[in-house]
Design a protein around this motif. Structure first.
Motif, PDB file in Angstrom:
ATOM      1  N   UNK A   1      -1.496  13.981  -5.845  1.00  0.00           N
ATOM      2  CA  UNK A   1      -1.416  15.116  -4.924  1.00  0.00           C
ATOM      3  C   UNK A   1      -0.780  16.333  -5.601  1.00  0.00           C
ATOM      4  N   UNK A   2       0.266  16.114  -6.389  1.00  0.00           N
ATOM      5  CA  UNK A   2       0.899  17.223  -7.099  1.00  0.00           C
ATOM      6  C   UNK A   2      -0.073  17.874  -8.075  1.00  0.00           C
ATOM      7  N   UNK A   3      -0.810  17.054  -8.836  1.00  0.00           N
ATOM      8  CA  UNK A   3      -1.779  17.604  -9.780  1.00  0.00           C
ATOM      9  C   UNK A   3      -2.894  18.345  -9.050  1.00  0.00           C
ATOM     10  N   UNK A   4      -3.282  17.850  -7.880  1.00  0.00           N
ATOM     11  CA  UNK A   4      -4.277  18.564  -7.070  1.00  0.00           C
ATOM     12  C   UNK A   4      -3.763  19.952  -6.707  1.00  0.00           C
TER      13      UNK A   4
ATOM     14  N   UNK B   1      11.541   4.113  -9.730  1.00  0.00           N
ATOM     15  CA  UNK B   1      11.953   5.273 -10.529  1.00  0.00           C
ATOM     16  C   UNK B   1      10.788   6.171 -10.906  1.00  0.00           C
ATOM     17  N   UNK B   2       9.613   5.603 -11.160  1.00  0.00           N
ATOM     18  CA  UNK B   2       8.486   6.454 -11.552  1.00  0.00           C
ATOM     19  C   UNK B   2       8.078   7.386 -10.417  1.00  0.00           C
ATOM     20  N   UNK B   3       8.310   6.962  -9.178  1.00  0.00           N
ATOM     21  CA  UNK B   3       7.941   7.796  -8.035  1.00  0.00           C
ATOM     22  C   UNK B   3       8.867   9.000  -7.884  1.00  0.00           C
ATOM     23  N   UNK B   4      10.057   8.905  -8.462  1.00  0.00           N
ATOM     24  CA  UNK B   4      10.959  10.056  -8.457  1.00  0.00           C
ATOM     25  C   UNK B   4      10.393  11.169  -9.333  1.00  0.00           C
ATOM     26  N   UNK B   5       9.662  10.800 -10.366  1.00  0.00           N
ATOM     27  CA  UNK B   5       8.973  11.802 -11.174  1.00  0.00           C
ATOM     28  C   UNK B   5       8.004  12.602 -10.301  1.00  0.00           C
ATOM     29  N   UNK B   6       7.309  11.883  -9.417  1.00  0.00           N
ATOM     30  CA  UNK B   6       6.374  12.550  -8.518  1.00  0.00           C
ATOM     31  C   UNK B   6       7.074  13.485  -7.550  1.00  0.00           C
TER      32      UNK B   6
ATOM     33  N   UNK C   1       5.498  22.153 -16.190  1.00  0.00           N
ATOM     34  CA  UNK C   1       6.458  21.062 -16.072  1.00  0.00           C
ATOM     35  C   UNK C   1       6.044  20.087 -14.969  1.00  0.00           C
ATOM     36  N   UNK C   2       5.535  20.620 -13.881  1.00  0.00           N
ATOM     37  CA  UNK C   2       5.097  19.770 -12.772  1.00  0.00           C
ATOM     38  C   UNK C   2       3.966  18.860 -13.213  1.00  0.00           C
ATOM     39  N   UNK C   3       2.985  19.417 -13.900  1.00  0.00           N
ATOM     40  CA  UNK C   3       1.845  18.618 -14.355  1.00  0.00           C
ATOM     41  C   UNK C   3       2.291  17.548 -15.347  1.00  0.00           C
TER      42      UNK C   3
END
Length: 468
Positions: A218-221, A179-184, A198-200
């Motif tokens: 990767x998203x934060x990058x 489930x935590x990976x769905x956040x990503x 919101x993404x960060x």
């Protein structure tokens, strides 16, 4: 097999309301192990790696349809092979379909088979529709969610990529595996549609639960990249490196992001050090298309900045050569072309362009081939024109399609190489009227990234030739 949470057997999958049509508990557990590694972007030695798990699934139950689905789906979603050229893959997809007809599968499993078969034909939009059909009734089907996410990414369907996860997000409670990976996943869609705060927030929540979540890193990058937060981006990558460097499927890409910050700062030698130490070695070891694209993109950006990359294109070309006729993604084709031009291999360049032209003339159901005539070919022709020193022609080809390039997929950060190409073409035009386009393009870029050192360098270059 060891795992952070118990791998699900037949009963556990039924309890999750995602029953699998097999009586083999081992096949079910191995299926779970494969999904887990796919989501985490890594090959876990404790689980046997993805290839090891797929081989064991086949041994445990050769007729396990979802085993065939995930095996074929992963091969196709990697965009390194196509049923058009790979007879073994073509047979595997046909075998999957034939086996599915001999069993009383659930409606969900039938949709999975249809989606992979459709994706294999190149009809990515329809495949995504089929995966969405699954998610309407089975919102915690991770394979459908992840395949749809990747499919939308390839299509440049940014809102769909975001909203696909948004629709099911509330069902992914902490007790649901992964489930935590769905956040990503959700955070990446938010980032690509410019909801950076919101993404960060979501990516940080995911990393607080699982610091080794390379996709959330990767998203934060990306967030730092889009905001031109170069110092913060470099510090974040340095601080988190130990957590993601072993994610063999995504580590190269995260190092690529790190190198982008260095190019942004104008620290070219440092960027080349990252390239030589991390990015090229991953390509040599794995040869994945994602790694290949990252190599091509980085070298091309450096060359546009006037940096000599030496013989590095010749290290990349042998990996490009087997893919030059794939024509699976136009995004890939454009990057392969960068390598053939960089290595001055005229034969591969010509073969790639000829093959793309032929694909555009008989596209069939293939969404990429349908887009080739109006977007893919002009883009590739512009890259050739620019490398040949014909900036006027490159600009002429790029300007009409600049807002359609999103349709070839990739992230905003990845597609920025084409924005930079457009600006450099405008700066190097011989026509004064066309060169004035550079001023307007730079004003646009500066408005979006007012703190970008790279943009500032381009503005100074434009000012030196009296365009600003």
């Amino acid at each position: 097999m060891a795992a952070s949470t118990p791998l699900r057997d037949c009963q556990a999958w039924r309890d999750a309301r995602l029953p699998l049509s097999t009586t083999s508990n081992e096949a079910c557990k191995l299926f779970d192990a494969t999904v887990t590694q796919y989501v985490k972007w890594g090959n876990d030695k404790n689980l046997g790696g993805i290839e090891g798990c797929l081989a064991k699934i086949k041994a445990a139950d050769p007729n396990f349809v979802m085993g065939h689905v995930i095996s074929n789906g992963l091969m196709l979603i990697g965009t390194g092979s196509t049923v058009r050229l790979d007879k073994e893959l073509d047979l595997a997809v046909k075998t999957m379909v034939e086996i599915s007809k001999t069993q009383p599968l659930t409606p969900r499993e039938k949709l999975h088979v249809a989606a992979v078969e459709t994706f294999a034909k190149g009809d990515f939009p329809k495949a995504c529709e089929l995966w969405e059909d699954i998610l309407w009734d089975h919102p915690t089907d991770m394979l459908a969610l992840k395949f749809a996410h990747d499919g939308y990414f390839y299509l440049g369907y940014l809102e769909q990529m975001r909203d696909s996860v948004a629709r099911v997000y509330r069902f992914w409670t902490p007790d649901v595996p992964l489930s935590s990976y769905v956040k990503g996943l959700y955070s990446f869609g938010l980032m690509e549609t410019h909801f950076y705060d919101q993404a960060a927030k979501l990516a940080k929540e995911a990393l607080a639960i699982e610091p080794t979540d390379a996709w959330s890193v990767h998203t934060l990058a990306h967030v730092h990249e889009m905001r031109a937060e170069v110092k913060a981006g470099i510090e974040f990558m340095q601080r988190s490196e130990d957590h993601w460097k072993d994610s063999d499927m995504l580590a190269c890409h995260n190092y690529w992001h790190w190198a982008l910050y260095l190019i942004e700062k104008g620290e070219y030698e440092a960027a080349l050090t990252i390239y030589d130490k991390h990015i090229l070695p991953y390509l040599r070891d794995r040869g994945s298309v994602l790694d290949l694209v990252d190599n091509c993109s980085l070298l091309f950006r450096l060359q546009m900045e006037g940096v000599s990359v030496g013989q590095r294109w010749h290290d990349v070309l042998p990996v490009v050569r087997p893919h030059s006729q794939d024509h699976i993604l136009l995004f890939n084709d454009a990057h392969f072309l960068m390598a053939s031009l960089g290595a001055q291999d005229r034969q591969i360049t010509q073969d790639l362009l000829t093959g793309l032209q032929e694909a555009s003339e008989s596209p069939g159901e293939n969404c990429q081939h349908l887009l080739a005539r109006d977007v893919g070919l002009p883009l590739c022709q512009a890259i050739v024109a620019f490398k040949d020193g014909n900036a006027d022609r490159a600009l002429e080809l790029l300007l009409p399609i600049r807002y359609r390039i999103v349709q070839i997929g990739g992230s905003a950060a990845q597609r920025d190489v084409f924005n930079q190409l457009l600006i450099h073409a405008a700066l190097n035009c011989t026509s004064s009227a066309r060169r004035n386009v550079a001023r307007n393009l730079l004003m646009e870029r500066n408005a979006l990234k007012p703190n970008s050192p790279l943009t500032e360098r381009l503005i100074r270059k434009a000012a030196a030739i009296h365009l600003m």
